[in-house]
Design a protein around this motif. Structure first.
Motif, PDB file in Angstrom:
ATOM      1  N   LYS A   2     -78.470  38.932  20.037  1.00 36.92           N
ATOM      2  CA  LYS A   2     -78.931  38.185  21.221  1.00 36.92           C
ATOM      3  C   LYS A   2     -79.903  39.033  22.039  1.00 36.92           C
ATOM      4  O   LYS A   2     -79.620  40.192  22.314  1.00 36.92           O
ATOM      5  N   ALA A   5     -80.877  39.527  28.420  1.00 39.34           N
ATOM      6  CA  ALA A   5     -81.207  38.498  29.410  1.00 39.34           C
ATOM      7  C   ALA A   5     -82.236  39.038  30.395  1.00 39.34           C
ATOM      8  O   ALA A   5     -82.285  40.233  30.658  1.00 39.34           O
ATOM      9  N   LEU A   6     -83.061  38.134  30.914  1.00 37.49           N
ATOM     10  CA  LEU A   6     -84.034  38.531  31.927  1.00 37.49           C
ATOM     11  C   LEU A   6     -83.288  38.874  33.213  1.00 37.49           C
ATOM     12  O   LEU A   6     -82.388  38.145  33.640  1.00 37.49           O
ATOM     13  N   ILE A   7     -83.667  39.981  33.814  1.00 40.71           N
ATOM     14  CA  ILE A   7     -82.957  40.439  35.008  1.00 40.71           C
ATOM     15  C   ILE A   7     -83.211  39.516  36.182  1.00 40.71           C
ATOM     16  O   ILE A   7     -82.328  39.241  36.971  1.00 40.71           O
ATOM     17  N   PRO A   9     -84.358  35.767  37.609  1.00 41.94           N
ATOM     18  CA  PRO A   9     -84.597  34.370  37.211  1.00 41.94           C
ATOM     19  C   PRO A   9     -86.016  33.987  37.577  1.00 41.94           C
ATOM     20  O   PRO A   9     -86.626  34.611  38.444  1.00 41.94           O
ATOM     21  N   ILE A 196     -80.795  39.803  44.922  1.00 37.72           N
ATOM     22  CA  ILE A 196     -80.819  40.448  43.600  1.00 37.72           C
ATOM     23  C   ILE A 196     -81.497  41.809  43.706  1.00 37.72           C
ATOM     24  O   ILE A 196     -81.019  42.810  43.158  1.00 37.72           O
ATOM     25  N   LEU A 199     -79.296  44.264  45.437  1.00 40.72           N
ATOM     26  CA  LEU A 199     -78.167  44.652  44.583  1.00 40.72           C
ATOM     27  C   LEU A 199     -78.615  45.653  43.501  1.00 40.72           C
ATOM     28  O   LEU A 199     -77.957  46.678  43.277  1.00 40.72           O
TER      29      LEU A 199
ATOM     30  N   LEU B  90     -72.390  38.828  42.405  1.00 41.83           N
ATOM     31  CA  LEU B  90     -72.749  38.763  40.977  1.00 41.83           C
ATOM     32  C   LEU B  90     -74.150  38.178  40.838  1.00 41.83           C
ATOM     33  O   LEU B  90     -74.642  37.500  41.739  1.00 41.83           O
ATOM     34  N   PHE B  91     -74.769  38.446  39.711  1.00 41.04           N
ATOM     35  CA  PHE B  91     -76.073  37.835  39.415  1.00 41.04           C
ATOM     36  C   PHE B  91     -75.782  36.423  38.879  1.00 41.04           C
ATOM     37  O   PHE B  91     -75.260  36.281  37.761  1.00 41.04           O
ATOM     38  N   HIS B  93     -77.518  34.072  37.723  1.00 41.09           N
ATOM     39  CA  HIS B  93     -78.227  33.563  36.537  1.00 41.09           C
ATOM     40  C   HIS B  93     -77.848  34.314  35.269  1.00 41.09           C
ATOM     41  O   HIS B  93     -78.345  34.012  34.195  1.00 41.09           O
ATOM     42  N   LEU B  94     -76.977  35.323  35.413  1.00 42.23           N
ATOM     43  CA  LEU B  94     -76.590  36.126  34.241  1.00 42.23           C
ATOM     44  C   LEU B  94     -75.144  35.835  33.847  1.00 42.23           C
ATOM     45  O   LEU B  94     -74.301  35.550  34.701  1.00 42.23           O
ATOM     46  N   SER B  95     -74.880  35.964  32.546  1.00 43.28           N
ATOM     47  CA  SER B  95     -73.527  35.736  32.036  1.00 43.28           C
ATOM     48  C   SER B  95     -72.598  36.864  32.505  1.00 43.28           C
ATOM     49  O   SER B  95     -73.067  37.891  33.021  1.00 43.28           O
TER      50      SER B  95
END
Lengths: 294, 223
Positions: A2, A5-7, A9, A196, A199, B90-91, B93-95
């Motif tokens: 996989k 994921a993009l950090i 959005p 984001i 964080l 938490l983010f 958009h992330l799992s």
């Protein structure tokens, strides 16, 4: 496996930025195309005129030597000049054909005191002593004028330079506008994703890590939007080619507004440039904002 | 590990949130930070995890005086700190997997090397079957466990937690405290801000009590 994921959005309002970049890329492609067409047209005109001399013999008003005698004398001078490979009289009908678009083909035109033309070709690599030739011509045919097209070529070069520099100016303005738009969008994006960013910052991410997470979106968006804009411009130029093939002159007196296949390749530069402008602008904007966070 | 000397803190021109706070957290210590709401616990934690600059006094982290070291050195210091936020942060958009993996990505680890670590940790907090779930689809307790897993995944030198058991049932709360104790045994310094007396009593740790922005008690571990 996989992919990671993009950090960040994608911004919800990013679609508007895509449209702006696509429009900018379209305009940039048109400017680039105009520059290429101007360069090619100038080269074509120049190669068509370079090495050519034209002598006009005006119908004599007060001169004692009749027109035909002056024409023949001028032809002899041309043929006897070192460096001239070929010289000939342009038939009268051809001269009439040349003025036809402006004066028509009425019988009245035949009665006008039109100059007769002599066409000469300079041998490749040879140089003609123009002042001396001018002297000899005026001695042999007092009502003759020698035109080496230098003035016309100078003007043509000036025009081409003007078009090219204007295109550079337009491209620079478009690049500036794109950068300003991306900068604005980046700051809006940073504000939208403030939590984001904070964080990531708190978790020990370097500013460059956060900037990379952001700029990637802008890079991709600009690449795709830029490609769409350039493709639309390419379609327009292909349409120009279609019109030319159909024998339709898009703009009278101007070269056909078409790009050759190799020239179309230059349009690929537009999305590449757009994506790098977006990436660098986004990076600088983000780093500037992040530098203000503790 | 952490040294505060006469630290004061106010936001802008507002009132002083912390006043003259002095304490030291020794390496490998386990401390509870207690006090009523508005006592300044969250602000104290923010100063420790370098989210804010103090308005007075001096702070040393890992032997580094923050006033003397430059800001370019802060990211490296921050990476040595794990934080469990009260609101999880938490983010969205992330799992669950990608949330927990984030500190390792920031540290520059590649995906192959951390996959197993992240999966094991999520399994330990009971979320082995929720690897691909987005935070919005998880309960408050599940989100909190992800926040805790994220805070500890990089084996931080210092672990800070703000009410870490507020949204989990007592059993899970005890389990999480055991996780903190395990990390503490491995050398991680732990500081937990909490109101939960049962939690404080269940762990053998000292207590730091803040009231009105002042440190009023610095107790030794309960017997």
């Amino acid at each position: 496996m996989k992919p990671r994921a993009l950090i960040m959005p994608r911004d919800k309002g990013a679609g508007s930025l895509d449209v702006v970049i696509a429009v900018m890329a379209f305009l940039a492609s048109l400017a680039l195309g105009a520059m290429l067409i101007a360069e090619r047209a100038a080269a074509t005109w120049q190669s068509g005129l370079a090495g050519r001399l034209t002598v006009q013999v005006l119908p004599p008003e007060n001169s004692a030597i009749p027109l035909q005698a002056q024409i023949e004398a001028a032809l002899r001078v041309l043929r006897g000049t070192s460096g001239i490979a070929h010289a000939a009289i342009v038939p009268e009908q051809e001269t009439l054909d040349l003025v036809k678009p402006w004066l028509g083909s009425d019988t009245m035109v035949r009665e006008l005191p039109l100059p007769r033309l002599l066409d000469a070709t300079v041998a490749p690599g040879a140089e003609v002593d123009l002042p001396k030739l001018r002297q000899r011509l005026s001695a042999a045919a007092p009502d003759s004028l020698l035109d080496d097209h230098g003035r016309w070529l100078d003007r043509l070069r000036g025009l081409t330079r003007g078009i090219i520099w204007s295109a550079y100016g337009v491209l620079a303005l478009i690049a500036l506008a794109t950068a300003a738009t991306v900068s604005f969008a980046t700051r809006a994006g940073l504000e939208a994703h403030k939590e984001i960013v904070e964080l990531l910052h708190q978790m020990g991410a370097h500013s460059t890590f956060i900037a990379r997470a952001f700029e990637w979106h802008y890079f991709l968006a600009a690449l795709v939007a830029g490609a769409i804009g350039a493709a639309l411009a390419a379609c327009l130029y292909l349409l120009g080619s279609g019109l030319e093939l159909a024998g339709i002159e898009a703009v009278p007196f101007l070269p056909p507004l078409t790009l050759h296949a190799t020239e179309l390749g230059w349009l690929l530069m537009v999305p590449v440039a757009a994506s790098w402008i977006a990436l660098l602008t986004a990076r600088l904007s983000i780093l500037r904002v992040l530098s203000r966070i503790y | 590990m952490v040294r505060f000397e006469n630290v004061g803190m106010r936001y802008g021109e507002g009132r002083e949130v912390l006043r003259d706070v002095t304490f030291t957290l020794d390496p490998g210590s386990f401390t509870f930070l207690t006090g009523p709401s508005g006592a300044g616990k969250s602000t104290l934690l923010k100063l420790i995890y370098l989210a804010e600059a103090p308005s007075g006094g001096s702070i040393s982290m890992f032997g580094v005086d923050l006033a003397k070291t430059g800001r370019p050195n802060f990211p490296a210091l921050r990476r040595r700190i794990g934080v469990v936020f009260q609101d999880f942060r938490l983010f969205d958009h992330l799992s669950a997997f990608d949330n927990v993996a984030m500190p390792l990505r920031i540290a520059g680890r590649d995906a192959v090397s951390y996959r197993r670590d992240v999966e094991e940790l999520l399994s330990w907090v009971g979320l082995a079957d929720r690897l691909t779930a987005l935070p919005a689809t998880l309960s408050g307790g599940e989100q909190q466990r992800i926040a805790i897993a994220r805070a500890v995944v990089a084996r931080p030198d210092l672990l800070l937690a703000d009410e870490p058991t507020g949204n989990v049932d007592p059993d899970m709360g005890q389990r999480l405290i055991r996780l903190f104790e395990e990390l503490n045994k491995l050398g991680t310094t732990v500081l937990i801000a909490t109101h939960d007396r049962s939690l404080i009593e269940s762990a053998r740790a000292r207590e730091m009590r803040l009231v009105g922005g002042r440190l009023v008690a610095l107790g030794s571990p309960a017997a």
